[in-house]
Design an enzyme around this catalytic site. Structure first.
Site, PDB file in Angstrom:
ATOM      1  N   ILE A 292       0.841  -1.203   0.000  1.00  0.00           N
ATOM      2  CA  ILE A 292       0.000   0.000   0.000  1.00  0.00           C
ATOM      3  C   ILE A 292       0.874   1.251   0.000  1.00  0.00           C
ATOM      4  O   ILE A 292       1.708   1.424   0.894  1.00  0.00           O
ATOM      5  CB  ILE A 292      -0.924   0.031   1.228  1.00  0.00           C
ATOM      6  CG1 ILE A 292      -1.899  -1.139   1.183  1.00  0.00           C
ATOM      7  CG2 ILE A 292      -1.705   1.340   1.292  1.00  0.00           C
ATOM      8  CD1 ILE A 292      -2.769  -1.259   2.399  1.00  0.00           C
ATOM      9  N   ASP A 336     -21.914  30.096 -19.389  1.00  0.00           N
ATOM     10  CA  ASP A 336     -22.943  31.127 -19.429  1.00  0.00           C
ATOM     11  C   ASP A 336     -22.434  32.278 -20.300  1.00  0.00           C
ATOM     12  O   ASP A 336     -21.235  32.592 -20.275  1.00  0.00           O
ATOM     13  CB  ASP A 336     -23.213  31.612 -17.997  1.00  0.00           C
ATOM     14  CG  ASP A 336     -24.238  32.727 -17.962  1.00  0.00           C
ATOM     15  OD1 ASP A 336     -25.327  32.535 -18.496  1.00  0.00           O
ATOM     16  OD2 ASP A 336     -23.926  33.790 -17.400  1.00  0.00           O
ATOM     17  N   ASP A 624     -22.138  33.141 -13.573  1.00  0.00           N
ATOM     18  CA  ASP A 624     -22.005  34.196 -12.562  1.00  0.00           C
ATOM     19  C   ASP A 624     -23.315  34.538 -11.880  1.00  0.00           C
ATOM     20  O   ASP A 624     -23.336  35.296 -10.916  1.00  0.00           O
ATOM     21  CB  ASP A 624     -21.417  35.474 -13.189  1.00  0.00           C
ATOM     22  CG  ASP A 624     -22.344  36.075 -14.246  1.00  0.00           C
ATOM     23  OD1 ASP A 624     -23.259  35.364 -14.704  1.00  0.00           O
ATOM     24  OD2 ASP A 624     -22.146  37.242 -14.609  1.00  0.00           O
ATOM     25  N   ASP A 628     -27.310  30.177 -12.529  1.00  0.00           N
ATOM     26  CA  ASP A 628     -26.276  29.210 -12.885  1.00  0.00           C
ATOM     27  C   ASP A 628     -25.947  28.244 -11.757  1.00  0.00           C
ATOM     28  O   ASP A 628     -25.317  27.208 -11.987  1.00  0.00           O
ATOM     29  CB  ASP A 628     -24.977  29.947 -13.278  1.00  0.00           C
ATOM     30  CG  ASP A 628     -25.162  30.852 -14.465  1.00  0.00           C
ATOM     31  OD1 ASP A 628     -25.817  30.424 -15.429  1.00  0.00           O
ATOM     32  OD2 ASP A 628     -24.671  31.990 -14.431  1.00  0.00           O
TER      33      ASP A 628
END
Length: 890
Positions: A292, A336, A624, A628
């Site tokens: 591991i 956007d 913004d 959104d």
């Protein structure tokens, strides 16, 4: 009001009813509610505020860090080894706890989206109660309240308008539409009308920019459109990042492999070799510790943290560590439009006057009548700091005048406004009357071109006024159409002189027999750097998608100007109304056809993101506005805007752009790719080393050799593994990084040749260590068995440690030659190698320490074998890489 009626009231399409019908439905009047009724409804509906999201306690965040499968295996190993190897156990636990603390520190910057939405609510509202106007806390509003609105107000709740006087409301944060909406009282037909088209409604947290109005509250709190978004945010599941998925898969793979090997070794040792079961159990635990990469979670966290520091210097603020790496795997950037790809600032782009179109950059003489009228028929005010205050369209006209050298303040001081006809949405015109120095009066009119043109009997070209002809009218309309096709918002300007102020200030008297002066075309322009960013993104194999609340034509034109689609590619544009007609399955089949989405709602944005995610794509969503936020949270990585962004969008995002620069995303993508590449290098380095250790221990057990002790494996894992692995995380980006296609959601930490490299390099390390151990037994320097075995053990330990340090140079690139990428470019790496080398040597050569670690002093001959064997891994791997490049198996 019954509970059934209450539920019905909260779901009504009030925009399709008349004001009287709405008032009747809400059991209200235009004179407002009584104080008693308002109190009753407040108890019934609750306060007009948003519910807070559930917060995780610090303890919950801490214990969630232990859900990782590799961490759980390590904890089991630590518990088993505690009674017999307490030092090993303590060190393992220390690594696990440090990793958990680092995770909690990053998560302490938890989502604040719901709280931010709550903070956005306006503190007061002007209402009519008991027939009197008064100011109350917006939280006390109830359905049925009558609210008064005027310019500068924030709308405190969702309402159906019952009065509107030149009322304009800016709804960009909710709908994405950059231009304020002119409100009307008309009844809208249909039940599927988008928010942006509901011109008789006013929505919570939108801003009144012009005029005044009155409305009846129809929804409050979580039932408002903003409240619905808050509910979507609260209900949204956190998306798993590709990195987290990769680490989870790695953990499962390693766990299965470790258990199989450990069981085989335990059974072989106890049954075949006759080793006591407790001793064999501890040996199996040692193998688990060797297998591991206990430092990997911490190393990945450190590499990501270093990436956040680099991005912070380049205007990208990372809120969640895995977001750094996720950016590098992005296939789709769904952006956007308003405020992200564009400036969210109306700007004059063209002026048609004197029989031709002028670009805004060309100088217009300040005696031009079109320039004069757009500044005179204008209600823009100036703040004390000189900033423009008013309707964005009108401030854009004044700003254009300032850029052209037209000082409206000085001009109006000489020719003051003495009368006006305010803008009216029915006649679509606005007029002001100014007193001239010669005693006449100038009537300045601006408005919709088609309406204005019908009131013009003459037109002006330079200083000459001519009678309006059909040919000239068609020419003006042709220019108007040309501008509209470019998605410009067009206004017309006209004027006339009168001898006296009309006694009857009516439109039919004032706004007739005009002289046409020109047309002005405005747009919310694209950011100057956005087109280049789109181009770079496409070259990197990333597909930009534009999502907006604006109209189809505007969206298509901006997308074409940015290079997102080709000009005239109408098939690549889809509206929210068209999306509503598609089922999720149908949309999923067609989603790849569309690059632009217009007139969409928050629900549409989430559907778009989910559709791409179903296609197996890694989606980044930028935005913004409040609208959104749900999509930002649903996306694999949400990118908020630091300057223009609402607190809601920032709170829902994984990353915030400090400069609101779309181009910064491309920089972040490159850094994300570099981070993933460097994590791959660390994984390759650690797992090749751990595989070498496991094979060495496994084969030695099969041969009944006593090669490496648990303390040796732990020291190598923590010293020679950790520092070089962290330093590999600071490797500079390879030159062709942005020319590759995105690796996508289905790639993993083993892709790109990493897995095969781990296998053959791990085998090579194990073979080398076993060979050195065997040779030390075959050709001993000392005579006694104890001394011979001690020398062999020390040489095997030193070879494994030094070989891993040499091998760290190999993994600077999976396929490229070490000498092409540069062996010593990374100064941090150089120091890490020296530090690890020092820590390896000090426990061998310093008296006392070598007794603790059970190693012996070696002579020059033995050191020669150790160093030569260790260094051999560099030329061998270089040869393999050369063969891979020659055969095209990179």
């Amino acid at each position: 009001m019954s509970e059934e009626n209450k539920k019905q009231q909260l779901s009504q399409a009030f925009y399709s009813q008349t004001p009287d019908e709405v008032l009747k439905e809400l059991d209200a009047t235009a004179d407002g509610l009584s104080a008693a009724e308002a109190k009753k409804r407040l108890n019934e509906y609750g306060e007009n505020e948003l519910e807070e999201g559930k917060k995780k306690s610090m303890a919950q965040k801490f214990f969630e860090q232990f859900k990782d499968l590799m961490i759980l295996v390590l904890l089991v190993a630590a518990i088993i080894s505690a009674p017999h190897e307490p030092v090993d156990s303590i060190i393992i636990l220390l690594v696990v706890i440090i990793n958990a603390v680092m995770g909690v520190v990053q998560e302490s910057k938890a989502e604040a989206a719901i709280e931010a939405l709550k903070d956005m609510s306006t503190p007061n509202a002007n209402v009519i109660r008991d027939g009197h106007a008064l100011s109350i806390k917006s939280t006390d509003l109830v359905p049925g309240d009558i609210v008064l609105l005027e310019a500068g107000d924030v709308v405190p709740a969702d309402m159906r308008l019952i009065e509107a006087s030149s009322l304009k409301i800016e709804e960009a944060a909710l709908t994405g539409e950059s231009v304020p909406v002119e409100k009307e009282l008309i009844v809208l037909e249909g039940n599927e009308i988008g928010i942006g088209d509901r011109i008789n409604m006013a929505y919570s947290n939108s801003n009144v920019t012009y005029g005044r109005g009155k409305g009846v509250v129809v929804n409050t709190g979580m039932n408002t459109e903003v409240g619905k978004i808050a509910g979507m945010l609260a209900a949204a599941d956190e998306t798993e990042t590709p990195l987290k998925n990769n680490l989870n898969h790695l953990g499962k793979f390693l766990t299965a492999a470790i258990l199989v090997i450990a069981v085989i070794m335990f059974l072989f040792g106890t049954i075949i070799n006759g080793t006591p079961w407790m001793d064999m159990l501890l040996t199996s635990v040692s193998l688990a510790v060797a297998a591991i990469p206990e430092g990997l979670p911490a190393i990945v966290t450190i590499i990501l943290a270093l990436g956040t520091q680099v991005l912070a210097k380049r205007n990208s603020i990372i809120r969640k560590l895995p977001a750094v790496e996720t950016l590098g795997s992005t296939d789709i950037i769904a952006s956007d439009k308003t405020g992200t790809l564009t400036l969210n600032q109306m700007t004059v782009e063209k002026l048609y006057t004197n029989d031709r179109q002028y670009p805004s950059s060309e100088h217009i003489p300040d005696n031009n009548m079109a320039l004069k009228i757009m500044n005179y028929a204008n209600d823009t005010k100036f703040s004390q700091e000189g900033e423009l205050i008013g309707d964005p369209t009108e401030t854009a006209l004044v700003k254009f005048g300032q850029d052209q050298g037209f000082n409206v303040t000085e001009k109006v001081a000489v020719e003051p406004r003495v009368a006006e006809l305010p803008f009216d949405s029915d006649r679509k015109l606005m007029s002001t009357i100014h007193k001239e120095a010669d005693g006449r009066y100038l009537v300045a009119v601006k408005g919709a071109p088609d309406v204005l043109l019908g009131r013009c009997t003459q037109y002006q070209v330079f200083d000459e006024v001519k009678p309006m002809t059909n040919a000239e009218e068609q020419k003006i309309l042709s220019n108007n159409k040309d501008m509209a096709k470019q998605a410009l918002r067009v206004l017309g300007m006209a004027y006339k002189y009168v001898a006296a102020i009309p006694s009857d200030l009516e439109s039919e008297v004032v706004e007739n027999d005009l002289i046409f002066a020109g047309l002005v075309g405005m747009i919310d322009p694209e950011r100057s750097e956005a087109a280049d960013a789109v181009k770079v993104a496409k070259e990197a194999g990333i597909r930009p998608i534009m999502i907006t609340g604006d109209h189809r034509d505007t969206a298509e034109a901006i997308a074409a100007r940015l290079g997102i689609i080709k000009a005239g590619d109408d098939d690549a544009v889809l509206t929210g109304a068209e999306l509503n007609q598609m089922s999720d399955d149908e949309f999923a089949q067609k989603v790849a056809h569309y690059s632009v989405y217009a007139r969409v709602s928050p629900e549409h944005k989430v559907r778009i993101v989910k559709a791409w995610q179903k296609e197996g794509k890694v989606v980044a969503m930028t935005g913004d506005g409040v609208n959104d936020a749900p999509a930002l949270k649903q996306a694999d990585i949400g990118v908020g805007m630091g300057i223009t962004g609402t607190e809601v969008s920032k709170g829902a995002s994984d990353m915030v752009l400090a400069d609101d620069n779309f181009a910064t995303i491309v920089v972040a993508v490159e850094e994300g790719r570099k981070v993933f590449s460097n994590i791959q290098k660390a994984v390759q380095y650690l797992l090749a080393a751990n595989l070498g250790e496991v094979l060495t221990l496994f084969i030695a057990t099969m041969l009944n050799w006593d090669t490496l002790l648990p303390i040796h494996l732990l020291w190598i894992n923590l010293v020679t593994d950790t520092f070089p692995a962290i330093a590999l995380g600071m490797e500079p980006a390879e030159k062709d990084l942005m020319s590759h296609k995105p690796r996508g959601r289905n790639s993993n930490l083993f892709s790109g040749g990493v897995f095969s490299s781990i296998i053959y390099q791990g085998i090579l390390e194990a073979a080398t260590v076993l060979f050195v151990y065997w040779s030390a037994i075959q050709w001993p320097v000392h005579a006694t068995y104890e001394a011979i075995h001690s020398d062999a053990l020390t040489m095997a330990f030193a070879t494994l440690g030094l070989m891993q340090l040499f091998h760290a140079f190999n993994v600077k690139s999976v396929h490229q030659s070490l000498f092409k990428v540069g062996p010593f470019r990374n100064k941090t790496f150089n120091w890490a190698i020296l530090l690890s080398f020092f820590l390896m040597m000090v426990i061998i050569v310093v008296p006392g320490l070598n007794d603790i670690f059970r190693v012996a002093h070696l002579d020059l001959y033995q050191w020669g074998i150790v160093v030569g064997s260790s260094f051999a891994i560099i030329p061998i791997v270089e040869i393999v890489k050369a063969i891979q490049r020659a055969t095209g198996k990179e």
